[in-house]
Write a protein that holds these residues in place. Sequence first.
Motif, PDB file in Angstrom:
ATOM      1  N   SER A  16      -8.181 -42.011  24.878  1.00  0.00           N
ATOM      2  CA  SER A  16      -8.657 -43.245  25.495  1.00  0.00           C
ATOM      3  C   SER A  16      -8.448 -44.381  24.500  1.00  0.00           C
ATOM      4  O   SER A  16      -8.964 -44.346  23.385  1.00  0.00           O
ATOM      5  N   VAL A  17      -7.679 -45.378  24.892  1.00  0.00           N
ATOM      6  CA  VAL A  17      -7.328 -46.485  24.011  1.00  0.00           C
ATOM      7  C   VAL A  17      -8.366 -47.598  24.152  1.00  0.00           C
ATOM      8  O   VAL A  17      -8.601 -48.112  25.251  1.00  0.00           O
ATOM      9  N   ASN A  18      -8.996 -47.941  23.033  1.00  0.00           N
ATOM     10  CA  ASN A  18      -9.984 -49.022  23.004  1.00  0.00           C
ATOM     11  C   ASN A  18      -9.252 -50.342  22.763  1.00  0.00           C
ATOM     12  O   ASN A  18      -8.567 -50.501  21.754  1.00  0.00           O
ATOM     13  N   LEU A  19      -9.414 -51.295  23.660  1.00  0.00           N
ATOM     14  CA  LEU A  19      -8.645 -52.539  23.630  1.00  0.00           C
ATOM     15  C   LEU A  19      -9.419 -53.723  23.058  1.00  0.00           C
ATOM     16  O   LEU A  19      -8.970 -54.866  23.174  1.00  0.00           O
ATOM     17  N   ASN A  20     -10.548 -53.474  22.431  1.00  0.00           N
ATOM     18  CA  ASN A  20     -11.353 -54.577  21.901  1.00  0.00           C
ATOM     19  C   ASN A  20     -10.562 -55.511  20.985  1.00  0.00           C
ATOM     20  O   ASN A  20     -10.671 -56.736  21.069  1.00  0.00           O
ATOM     21  N   LYS A  21      -9.782 -54.924  20.071  1.00  0.00           N
ATOM     22  CA  LYS A  21      -9.114 -55.749  19.065  1.00  0.00           C
ATOM     23  C   LYS A  21      -7.954 -56.551  19.647  1.00  0.00           C
ATOM     24  O   LYS A  21      -7.558 -57.576  19.074  1.00  0.00           O
ATOM     25  N   VAL A  22      -7.407 -56.126  20.769  1.00  0.00           N
ATOM     26  CA  VAL A  22      -6.425 -56.963  21.470  1.00  0.00           C
ATOM     27  C   VAL A  22      -7.111 -58.250  21.933  1.00  0.00           C
ATOM     28  O   VAL A  22      -6.585 -59.360  21.757  1.00  0.00           O
ATOM     29  N   ALA A  23      -8.302 -58.093  22.495  1.00  0.00           N
ATOM     30  CA  ALA A  23      -9.054 -59.267  22.946  1.00  0.00           C
ATOM     31  C   ALA A  23      -9.480 -60.149  21.782  1.00  0.00           C
ATOM     32  O   ALA A  23      -9.522 -61.382  21.906  1.00  0.00           O
ATOM     33  N   PHE A 217      -8.708 -33.481  12.311  1.00  0.00           N
ATOM     34  CA  PHE A 217     -10.022 -33.447  12.947  1.00  0.00           C
ATOM     35  C   PHE A 217     -10.008 -32.542  14.176  1.00  0.00           C
ATOM     36  O   PHE A 217     -10.870 -31.663  14.337  1.00  0.00           O
ATOM     37  N   LEU A 218      -9.036 -32.735  15.049  1.00  0.00           N
ATOM     38  CA  LEU A 218      -8.989 -31.957  16.281  1.00  0.00           C
ATOM     39  C   LEU A 218      -8.677 -30.492  16.019  1.00  0.00           C
ATOM     40  O   LEU A 218      -9.115 -29.622  16.780  1.00  0.00           O
ATOM     41  N   ARG A 219      -7.937 -30.216  14.967  1.00  0.00           N
ATOM     42  CA  ARG A 219      -7.658 -28.823  14.615  1.00  0.00           C
ATOM     43  C   ARG A 219      -8.929 -28.089  14.192  1.00  0.00           C
ATOM     44  O   ARG A 219      -9.120 -26.911  14.495  1.00  0.00           O
ATOM     45  N   ALA A 220      -9.826 -28.821  13.519  1.00  0.00           N
ATOM     46  CA  ALA A 220     -11.019 -28.184  12.954  1.00  0.00           C
ATOM     47  C   ALA A 220     -12.223 -28.202  13.887  1.00  0.00           C
ATOM     48  O   ALA A 220     -13.091 -27.332  13.788  1.00  0.00           O
ATOM     49  N   VAL A 221     -12.294 -29.175  14.770  1.00  0.00           N
ATOM     50  CA  VAL A 221     -13.488 -29.359  15.610  1.00  0.00           C
ATOM     51  C   VAL A 221     -13.184 -28.865  17.019  1.00  0.00           C
ATOM     52  O   VAL A 221     -12.319 -29.405  17.708  1.00  0.00           O
ATOM     53  N   PRO A 222     -13.874 -27.849  17.481  1.00  0.00           N
ATOM     54  CA  PRO A 222     -13.532 -27.232  18.765  1.00  0.00           C
ATOM     55  C   PRO A 222     -14.002 -28.046  19.964  1.00  0.00           C
ATOM     56  O   PRO A 222     -15.013 -28.736  19.924  1.00  0.00           O
ATOM     57  N   GLY A 223     -13.224 -27.943  21.048  1.00  0.00           N
ATOM     58  CA  GLY A 223     -13.672 -28.421  22.346  1.00  0.00           C
ATOM     59  C   GLY A 223     -13.749 -29.918  22.525  1.00  0.00           C
ATOM     60  O   GLY A 223     -14.438 -30.385  23.434  1.00  0.00           O
ATOM     61  N   VAL A 224     -13.047 -30.718  21.707  1.00  0.00           N
ATOM     62  CA  VAL A 224     -13.109 -32.171  21.865  1.00  0.00           C
ATOM     63  C   VAL A 224     -12.314 -32.562  23.111  1.00  0.00           C
ATOM     64  O   VAL A 224     -11.105 -32.356  23.187  1.00  0.00           O
ATOM     65  N   GLN A 225     -12.997 -33.148  24.057  1.00  0.00           N
ATOM     66  CA  GLN A 225     -12.368 -33.492  25.329  1.00  0.00           C
ATOM     67  C   GLN A 225     -11.692 -34.856  25.310  1.00  0.00           C
ATOM     68  O   GLN A 225     -10.734 -35.078  26.056  1.00  0.00           O
ATOM     69  N   GLU A 226     -12.211 -35.756  24.491  1.00  0.00           N
ATOM     70  CA  GLU A 226     -11.688 -37.119  24.520  1.00  0.00           C
ATOM     71  C   GLU A 226     -11.904 -37.777  23.171  1.00  0.00           C
ATOM     72  O   GLU A 226     -12.955 -37.604  22.548  1.00  0.00           O
ATOM     73  N   VAL A 227     -10.888 -38.515  22.713  1.00  0.00           N
ATOM     74  CA  VAL A 227     -11.053 -39.377  21.552  1.00  0.00           C
ATOM     75  C   VAL A 227     -10.837 -40.818  21.999  1.00  0.00           C
ATOM     76  O   VAL A 227      -9.922 -41.112  22.765  1.00  0.00           O
ATOM     77  N   SER A 228     -11.692 -41.694  21.508  1.00  0.00           N
ATOM     78  CA  SER A 228     -11.580 -43.125  21.781  1.00  0.00           C
ATOM     79  C   SER A 228     -11.172 -43.809  20.486  1.00  0.00           C
ATOM     80  O   SER A 228     -11.883 -43.731  19.483  1.00  0.00           O
ATOM     81  N   ILE A 229     -10.006 -44.468  20.509  1.00  0.00           N
ATOM     82  CA  ILE A 229      -9.444 -45.030  19.276  1.00  0.00           C
ATOM     83  C   ILE A 229      -9.036 -46.477  19.530  1.00  0.00           C
ATOM     84  O   ILE A 229      -8.274 -46.757  20.465  1.00  0.00           O
ATOM     85  N   GLY A 230      -9.543 -47.379  18.699  1.00  0.00           N
ATOM     86  CA  GLY A 230      -9.268 -48.787  18.897  1.00  0.00           C
ATOM     87  C   GLY A 230      -8.683 -49.491  17.701  1.00  0.00           C
ATOM     88  O   GLY A 230      -7.545 -49.945  17.715  1.00  0.00           O
ATOM     89  N   HIS A 231      -9.465 -49.635  16.622  1.00  0.00           N
ATOM     90  CA  HIS A 231      -9.040 -50.449  15.492  1.00  0.00           C
ATOM     91  C   HIS A 231      -7.715 -49.956  14.917  1.00  0.00           C
ATOM     92  O   HIS A 231      -6.755 -50.729  14.754  1.00  0.00           O
ATOM     93  N   ALA A 232      -7.632 -48.672  14.587  1.00  0.00           N
ATOM     94  CA  ALA A 232      -6.404 -48.131  14.009  1.00  0.00           C
ATOM     95  C   ALA A 232      -5.261 -48.185  15.010  1.00  0.00           C
ATOM     96  O   ALA A 232      -4.112 -48.480  14.644  1.00  0.00           O
ATOM     97  N   PHE A 233      -5.565 -47.930  16.277  1.00  0.00           N
ATOM     98  CA  PHE A 233      -4.513 -47.960  17.298  1.00  0.00           C
ATOM     99  C   PHE A 233      -3.898 -49.347  17.384  1.00  0.00           C
ATOM    100  O   PHE A 233      -2.665 -49.491  17.400  1.00  0.00           O
ATOM    101  N   VAL A 234      -4.724 -50.383  17.464  1.00  0.00           N
ATOM    102  CA  VAL A 234      -4.188 -51.739  17.603  1.00  0.00           C
ATOM    103  C   VAL A 234      -3.448 -52.150  16.333  1.00  0.00           C
ATOM    104  O   VAL A 234      -2.411 -52.823  16.387  1.00  0.00           O
ATOM    105  N   ALA A 235      -3.956 -51.735  15.169  1.00  0.00           N
ATOM    106  CA  ALA A 235      -3.234 -52.010  13.933  1.00  0.00           C
ATOM    107  C   ALA A 235      -1.851 -51.362  13.953  1.00  0.00           C
ATOM    108  O   ALA A 235      -0.850 -51.982  13.554  1.00  0.00           O
ATOM    109  N   ASP A 236      -1.776 -50.131  14.425  1.00  0.00           N
ATOM    110  CA  ASP A 236      -0.483 -49.456  14.531  1.00  0.00           C
ATOM    111  C   ASP A 236       0.407 -50.140  15.565  1.00  0.00           C
ATOM    112  O   ASP A 236       1.623 -50.277  15.364  1.00  0.00           O
TER     113      ASP A 236
END
Length: 267
Positions: A16-23, A217-236
């Motif tokens: 799930s892409v967090n769009l706060n930093k675009v705004a 993180f996802l390799r080590a932590v079981p059962g993660v259904q969703e990640v929400s990523i904003g700041h790093a995503f928009v920077a990338d």
Amino acid sequence: MSTPGQAGTTAATSLSVNLNKVALVRNTRHLGIPSVVKAAQACLAVGAHGITVHPRPDARHIRAHDVSDLSALLAKDWPDVEFNIEGNPFQNLMDFVRTLKPHQATFVPDSETQSTSDHGWTFPDDAERLRPLIAEAKALGVRVSLFMDPIPEMMAAVKAVGADRVELYTEGYAASRGTPNEQAVLARYAESARAAIAAGLGVNAGHDLSRDNLTAFLRAVPGVQEVSIGHAFVADALELGYTAATRDYLRCIAEARQQQQQQQQQQ
């Protein structure tokens, strides 16, 4: 949208892409660029599974019209894509929940003066005041996720108050990367995820996750259904573009799933 995972499974994790930093960038001028809606379209076109926004009362980044515009876009063009609205239910979040009925509402205990979220809810302290708002959101057909620190002992209380999921606050993990404490910190997140799943909760995660730390993180932590990523995503995205950034985060998720499958085959 993602489906519930169980500890030890390799079910795909949704991005799930967090769009706060675009705004935030847009709000520095009065030209309407960059467009939050166009950003969502670009990410979804190449496979992002959801869109997240965190509209704060001071409208420092995402504004009320953005939330409405994104809700309309998803309903029209991507009805199966998850819309996740984050915020403090004792501030302005419930107004959006009541009006737009997103797929998911993530309750976050941030104050109006915080620059960003920096802690999760506490149980039993917050239980009784959260309970009626969780019930209200669920009655509207909205899934409720509570932003939580990685404290395994609290997960059963989250379920008891009526929430559907937890979002594990991952800044502690991000800060531990490359330090002697990294594995111990990861173990704490894994234990918290297992406790949540054992209690009947779904598991989300977010805050300071990036291309550099997501796979581990996802390799080590079981059962993660969703990640929400904003700041790093928009920077990338500023360097790579929305399309390439989305694809690379999806690559990180796919690599984690593949590595989990390999580990299970070796056991």
